[in-house]
Design an enzyme around this catalytic site. Structure first.
Site, PDB file in Angstrom:
ATOM      1  N   TRP A 176       0.930  -1.033   0.093  1.00 49.05           N
ATOM      2  CA  TRP A 176       0.039   0.032   0.030  1.00 49.05           C
ATOM      3  C   TRP A 176       0.851   1.310   0.096  1.00 49.05           C
ATOM      4  O   TRP A 176       0.496   2.312  -0.469  1.00 49.05           O
ATOM      5  CB  TRP A 176      -0.907  -0.011   1.395  1.00 49.05           C
ATOM      6  CG  TRP A 176      -1.834   0.989   1.432  1.00 49.05           C
ATOM      7  CD1 TRP A 176      -3.015   1.319   0.895  1.00 49.05           C
ATOM      8  CD2 TRP A 176      -1.199   2.349   2.176  1.00 49.05           C
ATOM      9  NE1 TRP A 176      -3.320   2.871   1.205  1.00 49.05           N
ATOM     10  CE2 TRP A 176      -2.368   3.308   2.105  1.00 49.05           C
ATOM     11  CE3 TRP A 176      -0.262   2.754   2.978  1.00 49.05           C
ATOM     12  CZ2 TRP A 176      -2.332   4.628   2.496  1.00 49.05           C
ATOM     13  CZ3 TRP A 176      -0.059   4.047   3.447  1.00 49.05           C
ATOM     14  CH2 TRP A 176      -1.410   4.728   3.506  1.00 49.05           C
ATOM     15  N   HIS A 177       2.073   1.244   0.582  1.00 48.34           N
ATOM     16  CA  HIS A 177       2.847   2.371   0.710  1.00 48.34           C
ATOM     17  C   HIS A 177       3.417   2.695  -0.472  1.00 48.34           C
ATOM     18  O   HIS A 177       4.079   3.788  -0.730  1.00 48.34           O
ATOM     19  CB  HIS A 177       4.028   2.081   1.711  1.00 48.34           C
ATOM     20  CG  HIS A 177       3.428   2.474   3.239  1.00 48.34           C
ATOM     21  ND1 HIS A 177       2.829   1.316   3.777  1.00 48.34           N
ATOM     22  CD2 HIS A 177       3.374   3.298   4.028  1.00 48.34           C
ATOM     23  CE1 HIS A 177       2.571   1.829   5.144  1.00 48.34           C
ATOM     24  NE2 HIS A 177       2.954   2.939   5.391  1.00 48.34           N
ATOM     25  N   GLY A 178       3.537   1.784  -1.467  1.00 45.29           N
ATOM     26  CA  GLY A 178       4.335   2.235  -2.818  1.00 45.29           C
ATOM     27  C   GLY A 178       4.520   1.108  -3.748  1.00 45.29           C
ATOM     28  O   GLY A 178       4.332  -0.208  -3.335  1.00 45.29           O
TER      29      GLY A 178
END
Length: 474
Positions: free
Chosen positions: A321-323
């Site tokens: 989700w962060h990248g």
């Protein structure tokens, strides 16, 4: 539009003044907030407003269909699939294509890559998660579907937390949206205090550390071991002050408008276990992952093996989700593994370690050092550009590189250590953080003037170049 920029301060003054000047009731203020939120988000690139409105309209229509019984399971499934599909295209398309090409290349095949030049819309992960949680909460009957698209749109696009959180639940926000508002001096005072704290975190601490960290991590092979270790310590401080600063400013801005958002950070560098860390770090995301991913997967039910599996899936997806990078997947996997190990270790400690064998203070100190060193190390793949840079920095931190002749970059140790130490051990352990809520009314004006003077001083001291928030990329 960045909270620490001059244009935002002008924007806020205008929006805030008009908001409280409106005398026609709460609906007029909601319309004004929605309009201001559209300007705020569209300031970066107005074209991506269409994507946000897809999430708004999809979740709104799905919520109504679910509550009215129009094939509710299908409505929920289609809406979630559509929103995740948009997120996948704009955030992960090139990542999936590149990963598939690498896999096929390792098998001796030469695939033809068709990679689109796609710009990642700011905040897409945050407002998508809010829209999904709204649909799921209606499906679970935790909330009623919102009849007014105006309210749904304001909930999803509320500008203080729109682009980097905290992730707000509809059950917490919609009742506040529908309640009448009146100006309260204590809300202004507490909100201004929070905004100032967040401003200090971002503009004074994070923005003065980031040039050093960025310079080193842009070319890790050029710097000696000591510099790599210090740059990683710098990022350990920078990401906390950057993201916590944004969250605190968002909460403060919302409070000045009469809205209360959930706390997103609770001094995570006080944590003496990785489980405690995730109860203190990015609380809105960790609770979202728990309620909408970990528990639906089975949570703690079904035995230890299934619990460990559910933990790993949750943290791997939380990392992604962060990248769109395998480094984030590795970061999530390391934290998932640590959470599993900690749960097993806690059971073994209770069973085999006699009470009183280790003095309590010594045990807490050792647990804190192990936890924070693990967090420090795992920020390396989070910050590094790729696996090669990650390995290079790890070798540097553990003094496993021959670094004679490499550059040693300097930064004042006090800038790296003092802010995080004071915030964690002095402010974090203090019991008086909510003093402003208890100030007598007659002191509010004095306090507001004092904060205005501090704000003017901070504007004078902050770097001329304003840095974007780290979590804008997520």
């Amino acid at each position: 539009m960045i909270f620490t920029s001059g244009i935002f301060l002008v924007f806020f003054v205008v929006v805030y003044g008009v908001y409280w000047a409106l005398l026609r009731g709460q609906r007029a203020r909601i319309v004004w907030l929605l309009a201001a939120s559209q300007v705020f988000y569209g300031w970066w690139d107005w074209r991506f407003l269409a994507l946000m409105w897809v999430a708004i309209l999809t979740s709104h229509v799905a919520g109504l269909a679910i509550e009215r019984g129009y094939r509710p399971r299908l409505a929920m499934g289609i809406s979630i699939a559509l929103m995740l599909g948009i997120l996948a295209v704009f955030k992960y398309f090139n990542f999936f294509v590149d990963s598939a090409a690498l896999l096929l290349g390792s098998l001796g095949l030469s695939p033809s890559e068709h990679v689109l030049s796609i710009i990642l819309p700011v905040g897409i992960s945050f407002y998508t998660f809010q829209a999904i949680s709204y649909v799921v909460d209606v499906w679970r009957r935790d909330i009623h579907a919102e009849r007014s698209v105006l309210d749904t749109a304001t909930y999803i696009s509320f500008f203080p937390q729109l682009v980097a959180g905290p992730i707000v639940r509809a059950a917490d926000f919609l009742p506040q949206l529908q309640a009448p508002k009146r100006f309260e001096s204590v809300d202004f005072l507490v909100g201004a205090k929070l905004f100032l704290v967040g401003f200090i975190y971002k503009a004074i601490f994070s923005d003065n550390i980031s040039p050093f960290v960025d310079r080193v991590y842009a070319d890790v092979a050029a710097f000696d071991n000591h510099t790599l270790a210090m740059a990683t310590l710098g990022f350990y401080a920078q990401i906390y002050f950057d993201f916590a600063g944004y969250s605190i400013m968002a909460i403060g801005i919302a409070r000045m408008f009469g809205y209360r958002l959930m706390r997103n950070f609770n001094y995570p560098y006080l944590s003496a276990s990785i489980t405690e860390f995730w109860r203190r770090w990015h609380i809105s995301l960790s609770s979202w992952l728990r309620d909408y991913l970990y528990i639906p997967l089975g949570g703690n039910r079904g035995g230890e093996a299934k619990r460990s599996r559910n933990l790993m899936i949750t943290m791997l997806l939380g990392g992604l989700w962060h990248g769109a990078s395998w480094n984030f997947v590795v970061w999530g996997g390391l934290h998932g593994s640590a959470l599993t190990v900690h749960k097993e270790f806690s059971k073994l400690r209770q069973r085999f370690l006699p009470a009183g064998l280790v003095p309590p203070l010594l045990g807490i100190a050792l647990a804190w050092m192990v936890t924070q060193f693990f967090v420090y190390l795992t920020w390396i793949p989070f910050r590094a550009a790729d696996f090669g840079d990650t390995a290079e920095v790890l070798r540097g931190v553990f003094q496993m590189r021959h670094d004679t002749g490499l550059t040693r970059a300097a930064i004042p140790y006090a800038l790296l250590i003092a802010p995080i130490a004071i915030d964690t051990f002095v402010v974090g352990l203090s019991a008086g953080r909510r003093l402003a809520d208890r100030l007598p009314a007659w002191r509010h004006t004095v306090a507001a003037c004092a904060m205005g003077a501090v704000m003017a001083f901070l504007l004078f001291m902050m770097p001329l170049e304003v840095s974007s928030f780290i979590y804008f990329q997520f």
